[in-house]
Motif scaffolding. Structure first.
Motif, mmCIF file in Angstrom:
data_model
loop_
_atom_site.group_PDB
_atom_site.id
_atom_site.type_symbol
_atom_site.label_atom_id
_atom_site.label_comp_id
_atom_site.label_asym_id
_atom_site.label_seq_id
_atom_site.Cartn_x
_atom_site.Cartn_y
_atom_site.Cartn_z
ATOM 1 N N ILE A 55 -13.557 -0.445 -5.375
ATOM 2 C CA ILE A 55 -12.957 0.539 -4.484
ATOM 3 C C ILE A 55 -12.689 1.817 -5.277
ATOM 4 O O ILE A 55 -12.878 1.869 -6.493
ATOM 5 C CB ILE A 55 -11.633 0.026 -3.871
ATOM 6 C CG1 ILE A 55 -10.621 -0.327 -4.976
ATOM 7 C CG2 ILE A 55 -11.896 -1.162 -2.963
ATOM 8 C CD1 ILE A 55 -9.255 -0.727 -4.456
ATOM 9 N N GLU A 59 -7.894 4.764 -3.357
ATOM 10 C CA GLU A 59 -7.440 3.562 -2.654
ATOM 11 C C GLU A 59 -6.514 2.733 -3.531
ATOM 12 O O GLU A 59 -5.498 2.209 -3.065
ATOM 13 C CB GLU A 59 -8.651 2.729 -2.231
ATOM 14 C CG GLU A 59 -9.496 3.351 -1.133
ATOM 15 C CD GLU A 59 -10.760 2.562 -0.890
ATOM 16 O OE1 GLU A 59 -10.836 1.881 0.158
ATOM 17 O OE2 GLU A 59 -11.675 2.615 -1.745
ATOM 18 N N THR A 62 -3.063 4.369 -3.759
ATOM 19 C CA THR A 62 -2.259 4.128 -2.566
ATOM 20 C C THR A 62 -1.590 2.765 -2.621
ATOM 21 O O THR A 62 -0.392 2.619 -2.341
ATOM 22 C CB THR A 62 -3.136 4.239 -1.302
ATOM 23 O OG1 THR A 62 -3.664 5.568 -1.218
ATOM 24 C CG2 THR A 62 -2.331 3.931 -0.045
ATOM 25 N N GLU A 63 -2.357 1.750 -3.006
ATOM 26 C CA GLU A 63 -1.802 0.396 -3.075
ATOM 27 C C GLU A 63 -0.787 0.273 -4.214
ATOM 28 O O GLU A 63 0.267 -0.361 -4.053
ATOM 29 C CB GLU A 63 -2.928 -0.621 -3.265
ATOM 30 C CG GLU A 63 -2.473 -2.049 -3.543
ATOM 31 C CD GLU A 63 -1.588 -2.650 -2.452
ATOM 32 O OE1 GLU A 63 -0.898 -3.639 -2.738
ATOM 33 O OE2 GLU A 63 -1.583 -2.120 -1.305
#
Length: 369
Positions: A55, A59, A62-63
């Motif tokens: 990914i 991304e 964000t996680e």
């Protein structure tokens, strides 16, 4: 030889791998690329067999921020690069390695999950330096987090692994790459998508960019532009994914692009003002250009320090990025020959490093040892 290249789907992570991938393909090796979804179509269009793996950094950020809403920056970064990103890369890459059985895996240093997948599959892996290695204090703090990737046997440099292709010339050397058991110098060769020939707007020419990550630092851009406006120079600005309109009105002798063929611009430039990203740092160094660095994060500060210590650049940090100070620094770098002479030392060092084609026999020997 079958070679699999793996890199995060980001310009500064993936593009440094492409000159070597192209050289390997041109030499008759079977080349496969693995990266995130956003760059798969681009690489396929270049004729590479490309697989979606992992990914994006965005991304993962964000996680990681969701997991550490009030956490320190170091905790967020370690969660990204020692947990979220490598777990996804490893999970996606393991079946691909089993199916393709490459002789060698080459990964950009932040994509350490590819090294973990290669180790589990019994395939030699070589990292490519796309930035600076972890500082000693952070490396010590992070060692436990990397254990699962390396099956408990963590290398001294957990992102560089047991072998690395080191793109830093001696004058800007990363002192920590010396602890990697197998270190292979590799000339940093620029790569950008095919583009029409670029025409210089004239000279003296200053190239200004904040790269493809911190391009949103509009205040930094404006301070640099207002400072350069005080000098009798032409300016080419690259804002990457940013919006050129966000910079506001500019004099006619300043032109703003989203992307430029950077190597072509550097051939005509007299000074580079930038954020300190490794690609721009090495690109300017390869052309023997003085540099004014305005670092914003990550290893940009280390690159700025390396340039100022070596003598071919100056750096401005934080509140020092003011128009009058930028103008004074740019005037110094354009006018005093010592910085250019020192920059040309770096140019000569880079020219003496093995090219991507030159290093292929060394990689073949390493893969079969």
């Amino acid at each position: 030889m079958r070679i699999l290249f793996s890199g995060r789907p980001a310009y500064g992570h993936l593009y440094p791998l492409l000159p070597l991938a192209v050289a390997a393909r041109d030499a008759g090796h079977q080349v496969t690329l693995a990266t995130g979804a956003a760059f798969v179509p681009r690489l396929t269009a270049l004729g590479f067999a490309t697989h979606e793996v992992g990914i994006s950094v965005g991304e993962a950020e964000t996680e990681a921020t969701r997991r550490h809403p009030d956490g320190a920056v170091i905790d967020v970064m370690l969660t990204m690069f020692a947990d979220i990103l490598p777990r996804r890369t490893l999970a996606d890459l393991e079946p691909l390695l089993a199916a393709e059985r490459p002789d060698l895996v080459i990964y950009e240093m932040s994509d350490v999950g590819a090294a973990g997948a290669a180790r589990r599959a019994g395939i030699p892996a070589v990292s490519v330096t796309i930035g600076r290695s972890l500082p000693v204090d952070i490396r010590t703090h992070a060692a436990a987090g990397f254990e699962w990737i390396w099956n408990g046997d963590v290398p001294d440099e957990p992102m560089l692994g047991d072998a690395c292709l080191d793109t830093w010339p001696p004058g800007l050397a990363d002192p920590n790459t010396g602890s990697v058991p197998h270190r292979f110098p590799l000339r940093p060769v620029p790569w950008s998508p095919p583009a029409p020939p670029w025409r210089s707007p004239g000279s003296p020419l200053v190239y200004l960019t904040l790269g493809t990550v911190v391009f949103g630092a509009t205040e930094v851009f404006r301070a640099a532009l207002d400072g350069l406006a005080q000098l009798p120079v032409r300016v080419v600005v690259a804002v990457g994914p940013g919006d050129p309109a966000a910079l506001g009105p500019l004099p006619d002798r300043m032109e703003v692009w989203r992307f430029v063929p950077q190597d072509q611009v550097l051939r005509h430039a007299d000074l580079v003002v930038h954020h300190g990203g490794s690609g721009t740092t090495l690109g300017a160094a390869a052309h023997g250009l003085p540099q004014l660095v305005l670092p914003q994060g990550a290893d940009q500060f280390a690159n700025a320090e390396a340039l100022t210590t070596q003598g071919s650049g100056l750096a401005l940090l934080g509140d020092d990025v003011q128009p009058d100070v930028v103008a004074a620094c740019a005037r110094t770098l354009l006018g005093e020959p010592v910085h250019r002479a020192t920059a040309q030392v770096l140019r000569d060092q880079i020219a003496a490093m093995p090219s991507p084609t030159d290093v292929l026999p060394t990689l073949e020997a390493f893969a079969t040892a």
